[in-house]
Each structure stands twice: as structure tokens, then as C-alpha cells.
Design a protein around this motif. Structure first.
Motif, PDB file in Angstrom:
ATOM      1  N   ALA A   1       0.843  -1.260  -0.014  1.00 29.63           N
ATOM      2  CA  ALA A   1      -0.036   0.005   0.048  1.00 29.63           C
ATOM      3  C   ALA A   1       0.719   1.042  -0.182  1.00 29.63           C
ATOM      4  O   ALA A   1       0.726   2.136  -0.779  1.00 29.63           O
ATOM      5  N   TRP A   2       1.890   1.073   0.856  1.00 29.83           N
ATOM      6  CA  TRP A   2       2.747   2.574   0.806  1.00 29.83           C
ATOM      7  C   TRP A   2       3.417   2.658  -0.267  1.00 29.83           C
ATOM      8  O   TRP A   2       3.894   3.807  -1.015  1.00 29.83           O
ATOM      9  N   VAL A   3       4.157   1.503  -1.258  1.00 28.22           N
ATOM     10  CA  VAL A   3       4.460   1.668  -2.463  1.00 28.22           C
ATOM     11  C   VAL A   3       3.528   2.306  -3.410  1.00 28.22           C
ATOM     12  O   VAL A   3       3.865   3.441  -4.277  1.00 28.22           O
ATOM     13  N   ALA A   4       2.386   1.620  -3.416  1.00 34.34           N
ATOM     14  CA  ALA A   4       1.391   1.928  -4.478  1.00 34.34           C
ATOM     15  C   ALA A   4       0.848   3.509  -4.176  1.00 34.34           C
ATOM     16  O   ALA A   4       0.993   4.241  -5.287  1.00 34.34           O
ATOM     17  N   LEU A   5       0.869   3.958  -3.035  1.00 34.54           N
ATOM     18  CA  LEU A   5       0.429   5.274  -2.675  1.00 34.54           C
ATOM     19  C   LEU A   5       1.359   6.252  -3.234  1.00 34.54           C
ATOM     20  O   LEU A   5       1.118   7.148  -3.667  1.00 34.54           O
ATOM     21  N   SER A   6       2.746   6.106  -2.926  1.00 34.82           N
ATOM     22  CA  SER A   6       3.696   6.841  -3.161  1.00 34.82           C
ATOM     23  C   SER A   6       3.754   6.837  -4.904  1.00 34.82           C
ATOM     24  O   SER A   6       4.130   8.031  -5.553  1.00 34.82           O
ATOM     25  N   ALA A   7       3.655   5.744  -5.456  1.00 33.70           N
ATOM     26  CA  ALA A   7       3.800   5.735  -6.939  1.00 33.70           C
ATOM     27  C   ALA A   7       2.722   6.713  -7.626  1.00 33.70           C
ATOM     28  O   ALA A   7       2.967   7.500  -8.522  1.00 33.70           O
ATOM     29  N   PHE A   8       1.446   6.432  -7.075  1.00 32.21           N
ATOM     30  CA  PHE A   8       0.371   7.483  -7.770  1.00 32.21           C
ATOM     31  C   PHE A   8       0.414   8.890  -6.754  1.00 32.21           C
ATOM     32  O   PHE A   8       0.025  10.036  -7.717  1.00 32.21           O
ATOM     33  N   GLY A   9       0.697   9.045  -5.797  1.00 33.73           N
ATOM     34  CA  GLY A   9       1.098  10.149  -5.254  1.00 33.73           C
ATOM     35  C   GLY A   9       2.054  11.160  -5.777  1.00 33.73           C
ATOM     36  O   GLY A   9       1.980  12.463  -5.676  1.00 33.73           O
ATOM     37  N   ALA A  10       2.944  10.596  -6.698  1.00 27.59           N
ATOM     38  CA  ALA A  10       4.036  11.482  -7.292  1.00 27.59           C
ATOM     39  C   ALA A  10       3.521  12.207  -8.545  1.00 27.59           C
ATOM     40  O   ALA A  10       4.161  13.038  -8.927  1.00 27.59           O
ATOM     41  N   LEU A  11       2.388  11.729  -8.930  1.00 27.08           N
ATOM     42  CA  LEU A  11       1.744  12.011 -10.227  1.00 27.08           C
ATOM     43  C   LEU A  11       1.621  13.750 -10.353  1.00 27.08           C
ATOM     44  O   LEU A  11       2.259  14.222 -11.251  1.00 27.08           O
ATOM     45  N   PRO A  12       1.120  14.177  -9.304  1.00 25.41           N
ATOM     46  CA  PRO A  12       0.869  15.700  -9.232  1.00 25.41           C
ATOM     47  C   PRO A  12       2.230  16.413  -9.510  1.00 25.41           C
ATOM     48  O   PRO A  12       2.115  17.447 -10.387  1.00 25.41           O
ATOM     49  N   PHE A  13       3.168  16.073  -9.047  1.00 29.98           N
ATOM     50  CA  PHE A  13       4.285  16.706  -9.034  1.00 29.98           C
ATOM     51  C   PHE A  13       4.913  16.681 -10.619  1.00 29.98           C
ATOM     52  O   PHE A  13       5.389  17.751 -11.106  1.00 29.98           O
ATOM     53  N   VAL A  14       4.680  15.415 -10.975  1.00 30.81           N
ATOM     54  CA  VAL A  14       5.000  15.277 -12.586  1.00 30.81           C
ATOM     55  C   VAL A  14       4.194  16.227 -13.362  1.00 30.81           C
ATOM     56  O   VAL A  14       4.810  16.917 -14.253  1.00 30.81           O
ATOM     57  N   PHE A  15       2.924  15.964 -13.354  1.00 27.65           N
ATOM     58  CA  PHE A  15       1.920  16.494 -14.332  1.00 27.65           C
ATOM     59  C   PHE A  15       2.098  18.187 -14.266  1.00 27.65           C
ATOM     60  O   PHE A  15       1.977  18.792 -15.182  1.00 27.65           O
ATOM     61  N   SER A  16       2.425  18.545 -12.976  1.00 28.03           N
ATOM     62  CA  SER A  16       2.440  19.979 -13.034  1.00 28.03           C
ATOM     63  C   SER A  16       3.696  20.636 -13.288  1.00 28.03           C
ATOM     64  O   SER A  16       3.884  21.806 -13.410  1.00 28.03           O
ATOM     65  N   GLY A  17       4.742  19.990 -13.594  1.00 27.98           N
ATOM     66  CA  GLY A  17       6.076  20.154 -14.003  1.00 27.98           C
ATOM     67  C   GLY A  17       6.884  20.745 -12.737  1.00 27.98           C
ATOM     68  O   GLY A  17       7.944  21.252 -12.796  1.00 27.98           O
ATOM     69  N   VAL A  18       6.447  20.734 -11.544  1.00 23.26           N
ATOM     70  CA  VAL A  18       7.185  21.013 -10.426  1.00 23.26           C
ATOM     71  C   VAL A  18       8.306  20.247 -10.089  1.00 23.26           C
ATOM     72  O   VAL A  18       9.542  20.688 -10.110  1.00 23.26           O
ATOM     73  N   LEU A  19       8.053  19.040 -10.279  1.00 22.25           N
ATOM     74  CA  LEU A  19       9.350  18.028 -10.368  1.00 22.25           C
ATOM     75  C   LEU A  19       9.090  17.181 -11.552  1.00 22.25           C
ATOM     76  O   LEU A  19       8.344  16.088 -11.599  1.00 22.25           O
ATOM     77  N   SER A  20       9.559  17.619 -12.795  1.00 21.09           N
ATOM     78  CA  SER A  20       9.207  16.656 -13.980  1.00 21.09           C
ATOM     79  C   SER A  20       9.763  15.357 -13.938  1.00 21.09           C
ATOM     80  O   SER A  20       9.486  14.565 -14.707  1.00 21.09           O
ATOM     81  N   ASN A  21      10.953  15.213 -13.338  1.00 17.02           N
ATOM     82  CA  ASN A  21      11.766  13.840 -13.226  1.00 17.02           C
ATOM     83  C   ASN A  21      10.591  12.996 -12.173  1.00 17.02           C
ATOM     84  O   ASN A  21      10.647  13.314 -11.136  1.00 17.02           O
ATOM     85  N   TYR A  22      10.546  11.720 -12.725  1.00 12.54           N
ATOM     86  CA  TYR A  22       9.613  10.886 -11.758  1.00 12.54           C
ATOM     87  C   TYR A  22      10.135  10.640 -10.626  1.00 12.54           C
ATOM     88  O   TYR A  22       9.553  10.517  -9.434  1.00 12.54           O
ATOM     89  N   VAL A  23      11.512  10.297 -10.689  1.00 17.65           N
ATOM     90  CA  VAL A  23      12.098   9.761  -9.343  1.00 17.65           C
ATOM     91  C   VAL A  23      12.385  10.803  -8.544  1.00 17.65           C
ATOM     92  O   VAL A  23      11.994  10.675  -7.073  1.00 17.65           O
ATOM     93  N   ASP A  24      12.436  11.944  -9.002  1.00 19.46           N
ATOM     94  CA  ASP A  24      12.460  13.386  -7.954  1.00 19.46           C
ATOM     95  C   ASP A  24      10.826  13.518  -7.223  1.00 19.46           C
ATOM     96  O   ASP A  24      11.029  13.592  -6.068  1.00 19.46           O
TER      97      ASP A  24
END
Lengths: 483, 453
Positions: free
Chosen positions: A76-99
Motif C-alpha cells: 500500500a505504501w509503495v502504491a500510494l507513493s507511486a500514484f501520489g507522485a503524479l501531481p508533481f510530474v504533471f504540474s512540472g514542479v518536479l518533472s523527473n519521476y524519481v524526483d
């Protein structure tokens, strides 16, 4: 292994995550920084991934077994983080997915280490989401799931046990669902109180919300580069200090206090240990840094704040302790191991474990002197079983080993020296946030490459879940059929 | 409700399990760590380690805020003390298991002085159950509803019974046959709530409900009520036998009791002068034969060992004893026993649990839940629930045929003032009526969930 149940539960948890993005979306719409689409898209994708998991998997058996509890929590924690990172990527705040993943994991695990280099002018919705992950992760995602959906799962206490910090999980109410609800109620109420106090101290509602959530989850994300120090407001610093201490205390004590057993709560041995360590450390640091600041009041304020931030594993800062005398830095370094009380939102090894390790050490000395002496390690007025003691000893070993392995990997992947690497690994495992050297309170983690960040991500997750759920995930026996 | 269970033994555990299923907050107190660990893993409860008669332990378990405490440790004295202390600390109701016959004589005094609201004696309760079965030997099981005005009786349909081979709707028209409700049928481990087209077959376990008078007339018509128990043989001289003999003798039933221990037999003979005591091994077929097993109207096996009870019970059935009752504590055996043709099985453990649960539900009811009473039938495969119809509910006054009934559920009985109605399509429910619902689902809490417009 009951795969259907696992998948279905993960679906439910992700669905819940999509919902938790809603407040950030509202904030984004209010401020209109152009990040609303990114949040909406993330919500839709998360929900779209979750719905088939929810709808297509109907488990025949609703009862969880212990190992499934561990697996669900870790996944659950892995999955949550994986999807929780999307807003950062889509908004361009952190465009690198690992970041983006690093930032999200740091948020959910309430570490507060950041790879963000620019704070000025970032979209409000995304920054709110960043802090909101602290609030959700602090009390626990599974606890939130149980508070809302306890009916869905049989034997749900396995989930809470795997997620709750501390050597022993004890429910405050007989029903797991009610326990989860009550915990969130206390948690939410305390957060609101801090929010109101911060506004009264002169912060804007947005800043107050960001810092209240950061304190409540003992996370440490701020929307300013120089953290709480940049606000330049002593009364805010004092309020945050007090609430960092409050959120370091076992929530069961708050419940007992609320039900009219204040005296009993004040008698808690772990609380005494915690406060004693806090007072001694704060006094020592105040004394050491006094020459640097000149005024006793300022030294005391900075000393208390920094001790509270490290012990509670929050990670806010009002002063750059990188510049402090070595003795003061050493004290903070040691406190990074200790952490706060079990059953709180804080990380670290936890005060109970440290106390029991010390007591065990003393008993061993006594035994060497008087080999036939029988003595029982006591805590909270009761004898502690040997099995619990050895469990704690093993935990301590694994904890230290994890920090060492982490530091080694960082020195392989990263550009920094020993001090930075070691404290980076430690601060991530203990979910504190800042370390020393390049990752100090005024620095950030952007300098580590992809491999370094992935190492730190794993360390943060392992630290938040107290290591074993993550280790269970990697052990082949977990995935074999039980004979 | 907050319920403390002291002593996680067989009975304590079963009760805790059932109570959590009924959504109560349960706290279990026991001294054994291993037992508690298992409990914490399998049940949604809080476990507290310690002696239940220790005030500090009870306070740890928040006895001051508990509604009910159920003391089921192995020791009567601990149970009594535990109840006494908990009551003083503020627990509202106390249920304690007190099984020693020595205490039985002064039970009222003890209960009053110790503040125990319900004293439970498993052996006495079992004896009571057996005596009921002996009074109505045609039934293999009896349950009472609506304060005893309605009885549900189970019997096994046999080849020559007139009801076999007819659809239920034809039975309703059969002249002379007293009209009862065919509530539930058990066939090959399946539980059926029958409709009008259902045809009873030989071997079915049929549960009929109605007033006792009607039920008695019904069984007379079937020719099953010709038997009256006048002579009974009890195997084993334990506590159940002692209580049972004391109940049966005043009813004019002649009691023979077999006990293997000579001293015990002598002692019992002293205490029960009207009982014919036999000293010997009750599993010895020779002895049973000699003592006239074949002339008995009923045979009850009450030894300490389940297997012995079963085998001897089977032997008695083969010898042609009309009514054989077997004591068996292992739930797992229940299915096997039924398939062997032993219909009447009593389990002190289940009876104890059922009694405690009945009491708890009564308390719950007085605190505002809608289920008046709940009976688990056939090891929980079906439930009978009793509700009081409240004024203003949408189903009031509407004939049942115009209402939609939940699938797998049946409105079994309506009790209106003194009148017991086995309802047909034209009957309706009035406000204040007791309504008994039969269902295969568990978890129904409101009459509105069963019948809707």
C-alpha cells in the motif's frame, strides 16, 4: 496468500488516495496557479487504476492473516507513493519521476527531506498536496482506511499492527475500526488547534495549514526554503515547538486523558523518559550555543526548537545547526536515532526501545557482577517478557545495519563525503528530514543521482514501517504457498 | 455495549466470538499469554492479561465503564469474586458461572449478596433442557418464542408419517390435521425455508412452529405423541444426572442411574433416595441388558466422554429404546451424530453460551436495539428473530401478500395480544405485535429490512 483480498484492499486504499487529493484540488482552484489540471488528472488516473482492483476482485475469504497484513501495508505504501507522485510530474514542479517519487515518499513517510530547490512561486495546490501527504502519512494510511472501511476486512488488527510505530500495538478500543476512528479524531482536533493558534500568531491561513500539517505528521515540509526560520516569528516558533512535542507523545495517552484518566497518563514511564531526554538535550545545547547567540532567550528558543524537531523527527529548522559547535551537533545526531514515543506520529527507534535497551544493558552488568542474581526488566510498572526484549535487540541491530548499508550505498552512488552520506541515510531511516553537511537544514537532497534517491526512498519506507514489513516484501518465503 | 469476558475457555471464547460478531466491544481477561495472543489474532477484541478477581486488572480492562461482565473461569470462587469486585467498580450487569451443587442451595443468597445478576449453572441448565425433551419426547429440539407462547419443535419425518409426500399447500387443506407452520426444513445439511410447493420427504428434519396446544395436537394426529416417558435410564452419575434426577422424580418418572464409581454411587444413592442406583460400567452392554434397557422409555447418556456417550447411545437406539438423548460437547461431531440417527443431542457448552447470549441480547434490547430475541438454529445455519412492530412502520396494516419479503426469509408467527397467528397471505401486522422472522442470513437488525411495501 490471499491475492484477491490484497488487490481489492489496495484498490480501496488507492481510491481513498484519489479522494485525499480533493482538498489540494480545491486549493488549486482557489489560487488559480494553473495546477488544478495536474491534480485533477492525477485523481482520475489514480481512481481509474483503483476501480478495476476494487470491482473485479471479490475475495472468498475476508479474514486477514498476519503475513498478508504485512504485505498489504508494504504494498500500500509503495502504491500510494507511486500514484501520489503524479501531481508533481504533471504540474512540472518536479518533472523527473524519481524526483517526484522521492518527494512523495518523503511526504508520506513524514520524513520531510526535499529535492525541491526553488520554493518561491511554486503552485499552491501542489505545495498543499506535498504537505497533505505528511498529514495522511503521519497517523497512517491504513489507519485511515480502517477508520472508514473497517467492515470490509476481517481481523483488521493485523493491518494496524503492521503500520503503527512501536514495539507493541495496543488498541485503545476493542474494535479496530473504532480505534482507528478515535485516533484520527484526536489527530484532526489537535491539528485544527495548532492551525488556529498559528493564524492567531500572525500566519496566513495557507501558511498556517502547511505548517500545522507538517507538525502534526511530524513531517517537516515547509513552503519556504529556510523552513520555519524564514517566517521570522518567535511566537510561531514556540507554538510549533510545543506541538512537535505533543505529536511525539503516544496517542493512547491523549485518549486516556480525554476519558478522565489524566493522572494515569502523566504516570507513563515512556513519557517520563521522553521528557527527560528532551530537557537534558535542550539544556545542554542551549548552554553550548549560548556564546554563538549571546542572549539566553534566543539560545533557549533555538535549542528547544532544534531538539524538538529532531526528537519528534519533524525536521523543521529555525537555525542552521550545521554551523553549531561539534558537541551540539553530536547531541542532535544521537537524538536522530532515538526519535519519540511509540504510538505517536514520529519516527526513529522510539523512546521505549531505547529505554529497554538501556535497562537490559544495566541488567547485563549486574549479572556479570552477581551471576546468580535474578532481575526482571520492568517498564510501565510491569515485567517485560524476554521475547519482547530480544525482539527489541534485534530491531536495534537491523536498524543500525540498515543505516550502515544505506550509507554505504550512498557513498557508492553519491558525490558527497562521509558526514553527509551517513546522516542522510540516518535521517531518512528515522524520518527526520535534514542531516548534516550538504543535506543540512538549509540544504537539500537534489545532489544525489537517481540511484542515490532510490536508495533513500527505500530507506524512508523501511524506516516509517519499522523495517520488517518492507523486509517481508523482499523475503521469498512470503510468496511461497504455505504447506 | 462494552462487555468483559473473564476466562477465555471454551465457553468464554465462543461467547466473545459471537458478541464481536454482534458488534459489541469485547474485552477478554485471562492469565494465559498464549491464549490471549491467539485471541488477539483471531478476534477484534482487546486482551488484558491478569487475574479477573484483581481490581487493578479489572480497572485496566475498564470495568468501571463496562455494561456486562461475564465470568467463566474454571473456578466458581474466582467467578463470584470477580463479579463482586466488578459490580463495586461500576459494571452494570454481572453474569457468573457457578456450577458447584454445594453453592446451588444458597444461590439466591449468594447472588443477592454478591450482586450477580445471572448465575449460570451449565449442568443445571443442561438438565433442564433434557427434562424438557423428556416431557415432549416426540421432539428432538424445542425453542420457545414470544415469552413461551410459541414453540418451535424439531422432529424427523419418517416414511409412514402422513405429512410425507405432500406439498405444504395440500397439507394446509388436509382435514383433521392441526395447522402449524412448517418453518424450516433441514435436508442433507441444507437449510430450506419452504414455500407452498415444497414436499416433505422421509428423513427430513422438520421444524414446525405454533402454540403448544396446537403442536401437541399435531403430533397426536401424527401418532407420535402416544409415547409418554415413565421410565428413564441415566448413564453416569455426574452433576447433570444429579440435577436431572431431582427434576424428573417429582414428575413421576422412575429414574435408574448407572455409575461406575462405587463410592460416588453410594453417595448419590444417599442424596437421591427415590432413584434406583446401579453400580457398574454403563458402557457394558451386558449390564445394560440386565438392568432392563429394553423396557426403558428413554435413555440419557451423560458420562464425561463424548465417544462413550455416542456409542452407548447408538446401542440403545439399536435396542429399540424410543427416546435416546446424548450429551456431546464437540460441535464438530454434531453433523456425524445426526447422520447416525441420534436426533437429540445436548451440549452443556452450547446451552451455556445460548443462555448467556440470550441474557446479553435482553440487555441490549432494553438499551434500544430492535431485535427482541435472536435464536440460532441448526448450528447457526438459520436464525429466528423476534421483533416488536412499531407504530408508524410502513408495513403496518398491510396484508402480507401485498408486501415484499426478503428472499430466504419468512414471517413465521405474529403474536397479537393473547392470540398466536401463523400468518397466511391475508394476515397483517399491527403495531405492538410480536413478529417472529425466520431467515438464513444473519445480521438482520430491523423488521423493515425483511418486509417492505
Amino acid at each position: 496468500m490471499n491475492y484477491r483480498l490484497i488487490v481489492r484492499l489496495l484498490g480501496a486504499i488507492l481510491l481513498l488516495e484519489a479522494l485525499t487529493m480533493l482538498p489540494s484540488l480545491v486549493i488549486a482552484l482557489i489560487y488559480g496557479d494553473g495546477d488544478a489540471m495536474a491534480l485533477l488528472l492525477s485523481m482520475v488516473i489514480t481512481a481509474a487504476a483503483a476501480l478495476p482492483m476494487q470491482l473485479l476482485f471479490r475475495p472468498e475469504e475476508k479474514n486477514l492473516r498476519a503475513r498478508e497484513g504485512f504485505v498489504i501495508v508494504a504494498l500500500a505504501w509503495v502504491a500510494l507513493s507511486a500514484f501520489g507522485a503524479l501531481p508533481f510530474v504533471f504540474s512540472g514542479v518536479l518533472s523527473n519521476y524519481v524526483d517526484a517519487l522521492f518527494e512523495t515518499v518523503s511526504g508520506f513517510t513524514t520524513t520531510g527531506s526535499t529535492v525541491l530547490q526553488v520554493f518561491e512561486g511554486q503552485p499552491h495546490g501542489i505545495m498543499f498536496w506535498r504537505s497533505f501527504t505528511h498529514w495522511i502519512g503521519g497517523m497512517g494510511v491504513l489507519v485511515l482506511t480502517l477508520a472508514l472501511l473497517a467492515q470490509m476486512i476481517g481481523r483488521a488488527s493485523h493491518l494496524m499492527r503492521a503500520e503503527s510505530p512501536g514495539p507493541e500495538f495496543s488498541k485503545i478500543l476493542p474494535k479496530t475500526g473504532n480505534t482507528a476512528k478515535t485516533l484520527y479524531l484526536i489527530y484532526g482536533a489537535l491539528t485544527v488547534v495548532e492551525f488556529v493558534l498559528l493564524i492567531a500568531a500572525g500566519l496566513s491561513p495557507y501558511d498556517a495549514a502547511i505548517h500545522a500539517m507538517g507538525t502534526a505528521g511530524t513531517g517537516g515540509f515547509s513552503n519556504y526554503g529556510a523552513s520555519v526560520g524564514e517566517l521570522n516569528n518567535p511566537s510561531v516558533e514556540i507554538i510549533v515547538t510545543i506541538f512537535m512535542i505533543i505529536f511525539s507523545i503516544n496517542f493512547a495517552l491523549f485518549y486516556r486523558t480525554l476519558t478522565g484518566h489524566l493522572r494515569e497518563s502523566l504516570r507513563s514511564e515512556e513519557l517520563h523518559w521522553f521528557l527527560a531526554i528532551f530537557v537534558i538535550a535542550a539544556a545542554a545545547i542551549t548552554f553550548i550555543i549560548l556564546p554563538q547567540y549571546g542572549s539566553f532567550g534566543t539560545a533557549l528558543r533555538h535549542g528547544c526548537f532544534q531538539v524538538a524537531t529532531v526528537m519528534s523527527t519533524t525536521g523543521y529548522a529555525t537555525a542552521d545547526f550545521n554551523l553549531w559547535p561539534e558537541a551540539a551537533k553530536m547531541i542532535l545526531f544521537l537524538l536522530m536515532f532515538v526519535g519519540a514515543c511509540a504510538g505517536s506520529t514520529a519516527g526513529g527507534i522510539k523512546v521505549v526501545r531505547i529505554a529497554l535497551l538501556i535497562k537490559q544493558g544495566l541488567r547485563e552488568v549486574l549479572r556479570t557482577i552477581q551471576p546468580r542474581r535474578v532481575s526482571v526488566v520492568r517498564f510501565e510498572g510491569r515485567g517485560v517478557e524476554q521475547s519482547m526484549l530480544s525482539q527489541i535487540t534485534v530491531f536495534f541491530f537491523v536498524y543500525i545495519a540498515l543505516v550502515l548499508v544505506g550509507a554505504f550505498l550512498l557513498s557508492l552512488f553519491g558525490p558527497y563525503g562521509f558526514e553527509t552520506n551517513f546522516t542522510a541515510a540516518l535521517t531518512c531511516v528515522s524520518n527526520v528530514g535534514p542531516g548534516f553537511g550538504a543535506v543540512g537544514p538549509m540544504g537539500n537532497f537534489a545532489g544525489y543521482g537517481t540511484m542515490g534517491k532510490i536508495t533513500l526512498i527505500l530507506l524512508m519506507l523501511a524506516g516509517r514501517l519499522e523495517i520488517f514489513p518492507i523486509l517481508v516484501l523482499f523475503h521469498p518465503a512470503t510468496w511461497k504457498r504455505s504447506s | 455495549m462494552r462487555i468483559l469476558v473473564v476466562g477465555d475457555g471454551k465457553v468464554g471464547h465462543t461467547i466473545a466470538e459471537q458478541l464481536t460478531r454482534e458488534k459489541h466491544d469485547v474485552v477478554i481477561i485471562d492469565q494465559d499469554d498464549e491464549v490471549l495472543n491467539k485471541c488477539e489474532d483471531t478476534l477484534d477484541v482487546i486482551c488484558v492479561r491478569g487475574n479477573g478477581a484483581n481490581a487493578k486488572v479489572l480497572l485496566d480492562a475498564q470495568a468501571d465503564r463496562a455494561d456486562i461482565l461475564i465470568a467463566t473461569t474454571a473456578s466458581d470462587e474466582t467467578n463470584m469474586l470477580c463479579g463482586l469486585i466488578a459490580k463495586r467498580l461500576g459494571t452494570k450487569y454481572i453474569i457468573a458461572r457457578i456450577r458447584d451443587p454445594e453453592y446451588n442451595d444458597s444461590l439466591t443468597l449468594l447472588q443477592r449478596e454478591l450482586g450477580i445478576d445471572m448465575a449460570l449453572n451449565p449442568e443445571r441448565a443442561t438438565a433442564l433442557e433434557i427434562s424438557r425433551l423428556l416431557r415432549f419426547p416426540f421432539a428432538s429440539n424445542i425453542e420457545s418464542f414470544a415469552k413461551g407462547r410459541v414453540e418451535m419443535v424439531e422432529f424427523r419425518a419418517q416414511e409412514h408419517d402422513v405429512v410425507v409426500g405432500h406439498a405444504l399447500k395440500d397439507l394446509a387443506r388436509m382435514r383433521g390435521l392441526p395447522q402449524v407452520l412448517y418453518a424450516v426444513i433441514e435436508r442433507d445439511d441444507r437449510v430450506i425455508i419452504p414455500t407452498g410447493d415444497f414436499i416433505i420427504q422421509a428423513g427430513d428434519r422438520v421444524h414446525v412452529a405454533g402454540e403448544m396446544v396446537t403442536i401437541t395436537a399435531y403430533f397426536q394426529y401424527l401418532g407420535k405423541n402416544s409415547l409418554r416417558v415413565r421410565r428413564v435410564m441415566l448413564l453416569g452419575g455426574g452433576r447433570i444426572s444429579y440435577y436431572l434426577a431431582k427434576m424428573l422424580v417429582p414428575m413421576g418418572i422412575r429414574v435408574n442411574m448407572i455409575e461406575i464409581n462405587e463410592r460416588k454411587a453410594t453417595l448419590l444413592s444417599e442424596m437421591l433416595p427415590d432413584v434406583k442406583m446401579i453400580y457398574g460400567d454403563g458402557t457394558d452392554q451386558e449390564l445394560l441388558d440386565q438392568e432392563g434397557l429394553r423396557d426403558m422409555d428413554a435413555f440419557v447418556t451423560l458420562s464425561d466422554r463424548d465417544e462413550e456417550n455416542l456409542m452407548t447411545g447408538l446401542f440403545a437406539v439399536r435396542q429399540g429404546v424410543p427416546k435416546v438423548i446424548v450429551k456431546n460437547n464437540r460441535v464438530a461431531y454434531a453433523g456425524i451424530i445426526n447422520s447416525l440417527g441420534l436426533d437429540s443431542v445436548v451440549s452443556p457448552k452450547s446451552i451455556t453460551c445460548a443462555n448467556i447470549l440470550r441474557y446479553v441480547r435482553g440487555r441490549v434490547n432494553s438499551e434500544g436495539t430492535k431485535v427482541e430475541r435472536l435464536y440460532r438454529l441448526m448450528d447457526g445455519k438459520a436464525e429466528a428473530l423476534e421483533f416488536i412492530a412499531r407504530p408508524g412502520d410502513p408495513y403496518i396494516g398491510i396484508p402480507l401478500k401485498d408486501l415484499r419479503t426478503r428472499p430466504g426469509a419468512l414471517v413465521a408467527v405474529i403474536v397479537r395480544k393473547k392470540q398466536v397467528i401463523v400468518p397466511f397471505g391475508n394476515d397483517h401486522i399491527e403495531a405492538g405485535n410480536s413478529v417472529v422472522i425466520l431467515t438464513r442470513d444473519s445480521g438482520i437488525t430491523d423488521l423493515n429490512e425483511v418486509i417492505r411495501r
